[in-house]
Motif scaffolding. Structure first.
Motif, short mmCIF file in Angstrom:
data_model
loop_
_atom_site.label_atom_id
_atom_site.label_comp_id
_atom_site.label_asym_id
_atom_site.label_seq_id
_atom_site.Cartn_x
_atom_site.Cartn_y
_atom_site.Cartn_z
N VAL A 76 0.85 -1.18 0.00
CA VAL A 76 0.00 0.00 0.00
C VAL A 76 0.89 1.23 0.00
CG1 VAL A 76 -1.79 1.23 1.28
CG2 VAL A 76 -1.78 -1.27 1.27
N PHE A 77 0.56 2.16 -0.89
CA PHE A 77 1.34 3.41 -1.01
C PHE A 77 0.37 4.58 -0.90
CE2 PHE A 77 3.67 0.04 -3.05
CZ PHE A 77 4.94 0.20 -2.54
N VAL A 78 0.09 5.00 0.31
CA VAL A 78 -0.88 6.06 0.55
C VAL A 78 -0.31 7.22 1.36
CG1 VAL A 78 -2.90 4.53 0.41
CG2 VAL A 78 -1.79 4.92 2.62
N CYS A 79 0.95 7.12 1.74
CA CYS A 79 1.52 8.08 2.69
C CYS A 79 2.05 9.36 2.06
CB CYS A 79 2.61 7.40 3.51
SG CYS A 79 1.98 6.02 4.50
N GLY A 80 2.19 9.39 0.75
CA GLY A 80 2.65 10.61 0.09
C GLY A 80 4.15 10.70 -0.07
N ASP A 81 4.89 9.70 0.41
CA ASP A 81 6.34 9.67 0.26
C ASP A 81 6.80 8.23 0.47
OD1 ASP A 81 9.25 9.84 1.45
OD2 ASP A 81 8.89 11.71 0.36
N VAL A 88 1.94 7.24 9.02
CA VAL A 88 2.10 8.69 9.00
C VAL A 88 2.10 9.09 7.53
CG1 VAL A 88 3.64 10.62 9.56
CG2 VAL A 88 3.38 8.71 11.17
N TYR A 89 1.41 10.16 7.22
CA TYR A 89 1.29 10.59 5.83
C TYR A 89 1.56 12.08 5.71
CZ TYR A 89 -3.30 12.20 7.37
OH TYR A 89 -4.30 12.82 8.04
N TRP A 138 -7.20 10.65 7.28
CA TRP A 138 -6.88 9.24 7.06
C TRP A 138 -5.65 9.13 6.17
CZ3 TRP A 138 -9.99 7.66 10.50
CH2 TRP A 138 -11.24 8.22 10.64
N CYS A 139 -4.90 8.06 6.38
CA CYS A 139 -3.73 7.82 5.53
C CYS A 139 -4.18 7.67 4.08
CB CYS A 139 -2.96 6.59 6.00
SG CYS A 139 -3.91 5.06 6.01
N GLY A 140 -5.29 7.01 3.87
CA GLY A 140 -5.84 6.84 2.53
C GLY A 140 -7.30 6.44 2.62
N MET A 141 -8.09 6.93 1.71
CA MET A 141 -9.51 6.57 1.72
C MET A 141 -9.71 5.09 1.49
SD MET A 141 -11.38 8.95 2.69
CE MET A 141 -12.95 8.21 2.34
#
Length: 187
Positions: A6-11, A147-148, A159-162
């Motif tokens: 999962v890649f939802v953190c923005g970095d 953490v995002y 939320w980290c990701g919807m």
């Protein structure tokens, strides 16, 4: 091997730190084998191909991951960086990193596990030492410890990701509202 990274953190550095999920409860490890580490590096987009990872590479990656998480946590809580975590991340960042090359199909980045890990550590250094450091938030899901980077308008994201946490909690809130709403009677 099929992976569900999962890649939802923005970095990528934050996504890497999130490969140990639910830290406050079950502590679900995503990087369970060297092949999972290889899979994460490829899925992250930091590298296009990687030489095989060993158990030692996996152990080193977990140490760097925990150091990144510790530094992010220290920053978020306004604490001085822990010296050990700082040394671990800086040492990994000083190593040679993956270098993109131009190839007939376009950019191609081939790496060793050490180069890929150095690339992650460098991303952590850039994030924590850059303008996005002030945008770091922890997911509002009490079970999630991701953490995002909150780049949303007005920094109102919770939320980290919807797709991972937000939908679940919005659906639960909707069901709770429906249960509390007075029943309409038909006359």
């Amino acid at each position: 091997m099929t992976s569900r990274h999962v890649f939802v953190c923005g970095d990528p550095a934050l996504d890497f730190a999130a490969t140990l999920r639910a830290r406050r409860s079950s502590g679900t490890e995503v990087l369970t084998a060297p092949a999972q580490l290889e899979s994460w590096y490829l899925a992250s987009g930091l590298v296009d191909s990687i030489s095989p990872c060993t158990e030692a590479d996996l152990e080193r990656a977990r140490i760097v991951r925990e150091a990144v998480y510790q530094l992010v946590t220290d920053l978020r809580h306004g604490r001085p960086y822990g010296e050990t975590a700082l040394d671990v991340v800086n040492e990994a960042a000083r190593r040679p990193a993956a270098q993109p090359q131009l190839a007939p199909p376009g950019r191609l980045t081939t790496a060793t596990p050490q180069e890929a890990l150095s690339t992650v550590a460098r991303r952590a250094v850039e994030l924590l030492g850059g303008p996005d450091a002030r945008l770091l938030k922890e997911c509002g899901n009490p079970e999630c410890t991701r953490v995002y980077v909150d780049r949303s308008r007005g920094a109102r994201r919770h939320w980290c990701g919807m797709e991972s946490c937000g939908n679940r909690f919005k659906a639960a809130a909707y069901r709770a509202r429906k249960r509390q709403a007075p029943a309409l009677t038909v006359r």
